[in-house]
Design a protein around this motif. Structure first.
Motif, PDB file in Angstrom:
ATOM      1  N   HIS A  22       1.057  -1.339  -0.009  1.00  0.00           N
ATOM      2  CA  HIS A  22       0.454  -0.265   0.616  1.00  0.00           C
ATOM      3  C   HIS A  22       0.558   1.015  -0.282  1.00  0.00           C
ATOM      4  O   HIS A  22       0.438   2.329  -0.326  1.00  0.00           O
ATOM      5  CB  HIS A  22      -0.908  -0.383   1.542  1.00  0.00           C
ATOM      6  CG  HIS A  22      -0.325   0.350   2.230  1.00  0.00           C
ATOM      7  ND1 HIS A  22       0.563  -0.756   2.943  1.00  0.00           N
ATOM      8  CD2 HIS A  22      -0.478   0.703   3.187  1.00  0.00           C
ATOM      9  CE1 HIS A  22       1.364  -0.655   4.525  1.00  0.00           C
ATOM     10  NE2 HIS A  22       0.742   0.599   3.989  1.00  0.00           N
ATOM     11  N   MET A  51      -5.523  -3.480   4.973  1.00  0.00           N
ATOM     12  CA  MET A  51      -6.310  -3.831   3.582  1.00  0.00           C
ATOM     13  C   MET A  51      -7.291  -2.998   3.393  1.00  0.00           C
ATOM     14  O   MET A  51      -7.501  -2.788   1.674  1.00  0.00           O
ATOM     15  CB  MET A  51      -7.416  -4.926   3.844  1.00  0.00           C
ATOM     16  CG  MET A  51      -6.966  -5.580   4.557  1.00  0.00           C
ATOM     17  SD  MET A  51      -5.699  -6.585   3.242  1.00  0.00           S
ATOM     18  CE  MET A  51      -3.670  -6.126   3.209  1.00  0.00           C
ATOM     19  N   ARG A  58      -5.454  -0.444   0.471  1.00  0.00           N
ATOM     20  CA  ARG A  58      -5.896  -1.210  -0.336  1.00  0.00           C
ATOM     21  C   ARG A  58      -6.913  -0.561  -1.346  1.00  0.00           C
ATOM     22  O   ARG A  58      -6.929  -0.535  -3.154  1.00  0.00           O
ATOM     23  CB  ARG A  58      -5.094  -2.300  -0.664  1.00  0.00           C
ATOM     24  CG  ARG A  58      -3.806  -2.349  -0.236  1.00  0.00           C
ATOM     25  CD  ARG A  58      -2.369  -2.220  -1.342  1.00  0.00           C
ATOM     26  NE  ARG A  58      -2.712  -3.327  -2.673  1.00  0.00           N
ATOM     27  CZ  ARG A  58      -3.146  -2.836  -3.415  1.00  0.00           C
ATOM     28  NH1 ARG A  58      -2.661  -1.744  -4.093  1.00  0.00           N
ATOM     29  NH2 ARG A  58      -3.261  -4.542  -4.499  1.00  0.00           N
ATOM     30  N   LEU A  59      -7.470  -0.787  -0.642  1.00  0.00           N
ATOM     31  CA  LEU A  59      -9.251  -1.043  -1.291  1.00  0.00           C
ATOM     32  C   LEU A  59      -9.419   0.280  -1.862  1.00  0.00           C
ATOM     33  O   LEU A  59     -10.359   0.283  -2.667  1.00  0.00           O
ATOM     34  CB  LEU A  59     -10.518  -1.522  -0.650  1.00  0.00           C
ATOM     35  CG  LEU A  59     -10.601  -2.999   0.162  1.00  0.00           C
ATOM     36  CD1 LEU A  59     -11.534  -3.093   1.254  1.00  0.00           C
ATOM     37  CD2 LEU A  59     -11.043  -3.941  -0.773  1.00  0.00           C
ATOM     38  N   LEU A 116      -6.683  -1.823  -8.332  1.00  0.00           N
ATOM     39  CA  LEU A 116      -6.593  -3.924  -8.089  1.00  0.00           C
ATOM     40  C   LEU A 116      -8.274  -4.217  -8.915  1.00  0.00           C
ATOM     41  O   LEU A 116      -9.354  -3.523  -9.300  1.00  0.00           O
ATOM     42  CB  LEU A 116      -7.768  -3.249  -6.238  1.00  0.00           C
ATOM     43  CG  LEU A 116      -6.946  -2.917  -5.299  1.00  0.00           C
ATOM     44  CD1 LEU A 116      -7.933  -3.572  -4.452  1.00  0.00           C
ATOM     45  CD2 LEU A 116      -5.402  -4.924  -4.984  1.00  0.00           C
ATOM     46  N   GLN A 141      -8.948  -9.176  -6.822  1.00  0.00           N
ATOM     47  CA  GLN A 141      -7.975  -9.013  -5.427  1.00  0.00           C
ATOM     48  C   GLN A 141      -9.010  -8.334  -4.537  1.00  0.00           C
ATOM     49  O   GLN A 141      -8.464  -7.898  -3.479  1.00  0.00           O
ATOM     50  CB  GLN A 141      -6.907  -8.453  -6.212  1.00  0.00           C
ATOM     51  CG  GLN A 141      -6.056  -7.902  -4.743  1.00  0.00           C
ATOM     52  CD  GLN A 141      -5.480  -8.885  -4.635  1.00  0.00           C
ATOM     53  OE1 GLN A 141      -4.741  -9.328  -5.622  1.00  0.00           O
ATOM     54  NE2 GLN A 141      -5.294  -8.697  -2.691  1.00  0.00           N
ATOM     55  N   GLU A 142      -9.789  -7.109  -4.992  1.00  0.00           N
ATOM     56  CA  GLU A 142     -10.713  -6.394  -4.228  1.00  0.00           C
ATOM     57  C   GLU A 142     -11.696  -7.249  -3.171  1.00  0.00           C
ATOM     58  O   GLU A 142     -11.753  -6.940  -1.999  1.00  0.00           O
ATOM     59  CB  GLU A 142     -11.349  -5.639  -5.457  1.00  0.00           C
ATOM     60  CG  GLU A 142     -12.211  -4.446  -4.235  1.00  0.00           C
ATOM     61  CD  GLU A 142     -13.546  -3.948  -5.177  1.00  0.00           C
ATOM     62  OE1 GLU A 142     -14.474  -3.067  -4.210  1.00  0.00           O
ATOM     63  OE2 GLU A 142     -13.389  -3.154  -6.275  1.00  0.00           O
ATOM     64  N   ARG A 201     -10.853 -10.605  -2.234  1.00  0.00           N
ATOM     65  CA  ARG A 201      -9.743 -10.761  -1.474  1.00  0.00           C
ATOM     66  C   ARG A 201      -9.703  -9.963   0.045  1.00  0.00           C
ATOM     67  O   ARG A 201      -9.385 -10.318   1.296  1.00  0.00           O
ATOM     68  CB  ARG A 201      -8.703 -11.837  -2.073  1.00  0.00           C
ATOM     69  CG  ARG A 201      -8.488 -13.274  -2.716  1.00  0.00           C
ATOM     70  CD  ARG A 201      -8.072 -13.500  -3.082  1.00  0.00           C
ATOM     71  NE  ARG A 201      -6.852 -12.806  -4.508  1.00  0.00           N
ATOM     72  CZ  ARG A 201      -7.216 -13.001  -5.158  1.00  0.00           C
ATOM     73  NH1 ARG A 201      -7.945 -13.786  -5.611  1.00  0.00           N
ATOM     74  NH2 ARG A 201      -6.059 -11.816  -5.784  1.00  0.00           N
ATOM     75  N   ASP A 202      -9.358  -8.850  -0.521  1.00  0.00           N
ATOM     76  CA  ASP A 202      -8.760  -7.477   0.466  1.00  0.00           C
ATOM     77  C   ASP A 202      -9.664  -7.681   1.594  1.00  0.00           C
ATOM     78  O   ASP A 202      -9.655  -7.085   2.950  1.00  0.00           O
ATOM     79  CB  ASP A 202      -8.351  -6.215  -0.075  1.00  0.00           C
ATOM     80  CG  ASP A 202      -6.697  -6.746  -0.919  1.00  0.00           C
ATOM     81  OD1 ASP A 202      -5.619  -8.040  -0.809  1.00  0.00           O
ATOM     82  OD2 ASP A 202      -6.277  -6.302  -1.384  1.00  0.00           O
ATOM     83  N   ARG A 203     -11.096  -7.417   0.586  1.00  0.00           N
ATOM     84  CA  ARG A 203     -12.235  -7.229   1.817  1.00  0.00           C
ATOM     85  C   ARG A 203     -12.199  -8.061   2.477  1.00  0.00           C
ATOM     86  O   ARG A 203     -12.636  -7.652   3.400  1.00  0.00           O
ATOM     87  CB  ARG A 203     -13.210  -6.482   0.237  1.00  0.00           C
ATOM     88  CG  ARG A 203     -14.294  -6.102   1.243  1.00  0.00           C
ATOM     89  CD  ARG A 203     -15.421  -6.206   0.581  1.00  0.00           C
ATOM     90  NE  ARG A 203     -15.144  -4.838  -0.566  1.00  0.00           N
ATOM     91  CZ  ARG A 203     -15.724  -4.127  -0.943  1.00  0.00           C
ATOM     92  NH1 ARG A 203     -15.968  -2.961   0.542  1.00  0.00           N
ATOM     93  NH2 ARG A 203     -15.770  -3.050  -1.468  1.00  0.00           N
ATOM     94  N   THR A 219      -9.993 -10.224   3.892  1.00  0.00           N
ATOM     95  CA  THR A 219      -9.337  -9.659   5.203  1.00  0.00           C
ATOM     96  C   THR A 219      -9.210  -8.918   5.663  1.00  0.00           C
ATOM     97  O   THR A 219      -9.363  -9.388   6.573  1.00  0.00           O
ATOM     98  CB  THR A 219      -7.798  -9.998   3.849  1.00  0.00           C
ATOM     99  OG1 THR A 219      -7.729 -10.875   3.553  1.00  0.00           O
ATOM    100  CG2 THR A 219      -6.075  -9.768   5.076  1.00  0.00           C
ATOM    101  N   CYS A 220     -10.414  -7.691   5.005  1.00  0.00           N
ATOM    102  CA  CYS A 220     -10.393  -6.760   5.872  1.00  0.00           C
ATOM    103  C   CYS A 220     -10.959  -7.271   6.919  1.00  0.00           C
ATOM    104  O   CYS A 220     -10.913  -6.653   8.377  1.00  0.00           O
ATOM    105  CB  CYS A 220     -10.552  -5.615   5.648  1.00  0.00           C
ATOM    106  SG  CYS A 220     -11.212  -3.871   6.398  1.00  0.00           S
TER     107      CYS A 220
END
Length: 528
Positions: A32, A300, A303-304, A309, A313-314, A316-318, A320-321
């Motif tokens: 990030h 995360m 990054r979103l 993104l 990937q968006e 996955r990051d959501r 993870t957050c």
């Protein structure tokens, strides 16, 4: 460099001819706040031209200074990995690392290592975790202490990034996760912070706020040529690295727990505490674990909010957050502590059993052999062998040791943690002191009583004595003295005791089940 030109530079640095050494192929890793290029035997890290409030890389001069600071800080724990700061010259579409001409950017040059060396890419062993705990404890011990007149580690400096995390997470749409989670976490954080202000200030004045790493998790630790290397310390904001050492280890413990390695997290914590004796940090540990889980959720969230993104990937990051938010919530649940004492003659296997239990149960292990030496300022593995009742083993020193164990146990129970006290406890009166502690606190109590045939005890002691790698200094003479002085468990004690012959120890699952069954909730005498 113009912000619009920066993406072109990043694309051009993927070409091997941008480097003054063999670099084909070039691999690219983006975080990030940075771009890392793996090129041949080296890695080059560039900082994104961004200002996120808690960091400011908005000008070339700021990025240069942060590169130099990154080099200084990381050479403390990974001197062989951090090689220097190099200029990126040429143009955005035709850059050259370390070449002539105008400077476009600066990069930190590092020795490259396989990504598989990262601790978040491999299965971790208990032995490695012990080494890591010892390294971190020794690192913290030699760090400079914050000036008490500075802002570092003040209650206000502690709270500010915690609230900022929540603000930045709120700015990101996190549905379907219920947004009242953030309200609960903020309410708890503010309330807990207010209650902990005296402890935060006390630890600051007692020297526990130091120039730490600041970002210590598995992704920033590697095993390179068999050696532990901790890298990527926080260079961009002094307030985020001049912190309480409790906050530092909270990050790694949280990270291990998030990965599903709770037993290793417990092992790390206990070994760290054994090495430095800072049991007081437990008063703050959950508070900082919530903060660290929210740091990862914030990363995360940032990054979103970035435009590069792809949808997969968006997603996955959501997730993870959200997972980090759920972990943070798990840390605010109240705990009900319990007290367990492990007793037995030298060589009976108390400490071995305790080390196994402390990975399976969320407990803090207090070992008399280590705490006795700490009282005298002696290293845990330093030999203090002397004649009976001499050296650090005179009768009053033994009384001091049990008093320390009782005092520590009381404090740790007050912090909400289960406690296992590991000592011979050959005197019934000393066992009674800990039973009385459980009564005063109205918490469950149990005794783990270990024994083995005398020839087994003698053989174990002789082998341990010859190896000279354990905190215990007991020899066979000590064992014989203990056998004569031993006061067996009373009939009352046997009601909440687990008795095990360690020459034929049952499976750990059976031991755990028997301990659970043995716990008795103690009540104050007036309630009985």
């Amino acid at each position: 460099m113009d912000v619009d030109a920066f993406p072109r530079l990043i694309e051009a640095l993927m070409r091997p001819d941008a480097y003054p050494h063999p670099a084909d192929p070039v691999e690219h890793i983006e975080t990030h706040i940075s771009h890392v290029f793996l090129a041949g035997a080296f890695a080059y890290k560039l900082k994104k031209p961004i200002d996120l409030g808690f960091l400011d890389f908005s000008t070339l001069e700021r990025r240069r200074r942060c590169c130099e600071e990154e080099l200084r800080l990381n050479r403390r724990l990974a001197p062989d990995l951090y090689l220097g700061v190099v200029a990126v010259t040429g143009t955005a579409i035709a850059p050259r690392i370390g070449g002539p001409g105008p400077v476009q950017e600066y990069a930190v040059q590092m020795r490259r290592f396989p990504q598989e060396a990262l601790l978040d890419r491999q299965e971790l062993s208990g032995e490695l975790i012990d080494r890591l705990a010892e390294d971190v404890a020794e690192f913290h011990a030699r760090l400079p202490v914050a000036d008490t007149e500075s802002r570092f580690g003040t209650p206000e400096a502690v709270l500010a990034p915690m609230i900022e995390n929540l603000v930045q997470i709120r700015a990101c749409a996190l549905e379907p996760y219920p947004r009242d989670c953030l309200e609960r976490l903020e309410t708890w954080t503010r309330g807990r912070w207010h209650a902990l202000i005296p402890m935060i200030e006390r630890r600051r004045r007692n020297g526990y706020v130091r120039e730490c790493h600041g970002d210590m998790h598995r992704g920033n630790i590697a095993l390179v040529d068999g050696e532990i290397r901790i890298f990527d310390a926080i260079e961009f904001n002094p307030l985020l690295r001049w912190i309480d050492t409790a906050s530092e280890i909270a990050f790694l413990i949280m990270d291990l727990e998030e990965s599903g390695a709770a037993p290793l997290a417990r092992r790390f914590l206990n070994r760290y505490l054994e090495r430095n004796g800072d049991y007081e940090l437990l008063s703050l540990l959950d508070f900082y674990k919530v903060y660290r889980a929210l740091v990862r959720a914030k990363v995360m969230a940032i990054r979103l909010g970035q435009a590069d993104l792809d949808p997969a990937q968006e997603a996955r990051d959501r997730l993870t957050c959200i997972r980090y938010l759920e972990l943070a919530e798990s840390y605010i649940r109240p705990r009900s502590p319990r007290l367990l004492i492990a007793c037995g003659l030298s060589g009976s296997g108390k400490s071995d059993m305790a080390r196994r239990l402390r990975e399976s149960l969320p407990l803090i292990h207090l070992r008399s052999d280590i705490e006795r030496k700490r009282l005298f300022g002696i290293s845990e593995i330093a030999s203090t062998r002397a004649s009976l009742d001499a050296g650090i083993y005179f009768p009053t020193a033994t009384a001091w040791t049990y008093a320390r164990l009782l005092r520590l146990g009381d404090a740790i129970l007050g912090y909400g943690y289960d406690v296992l006290v590991d000592a011979t406890f050959i005197c019934a009166a000393r066992r009674a002191l800990f039973c009385d502690l459980a009564r005063r606190r109205r918490i469950p109590f149990a005794i783990l009583s270990l024994d083995a045939p005398v020839d087994v005890l003698r053989d174990r002691i002789n082998r341990r004595f010859a190896a000279n790698q354990d905190a215990s200094d007991a020899d066979v003479r000590v064992l014989e003295r203990q056998r004569l002085a031993l006061e067996p468990l009373t009939s009352d004690e046997r009601a909440y005791a687990v008795v095990i012959d360690t020459s034929q120890t049952p499976p750990l699952a059976d031991v755990l089940a028997r301990i659970e069954s043995a716990f008795v909730s103690m009540r104050a005498p007036t309630e009985q």
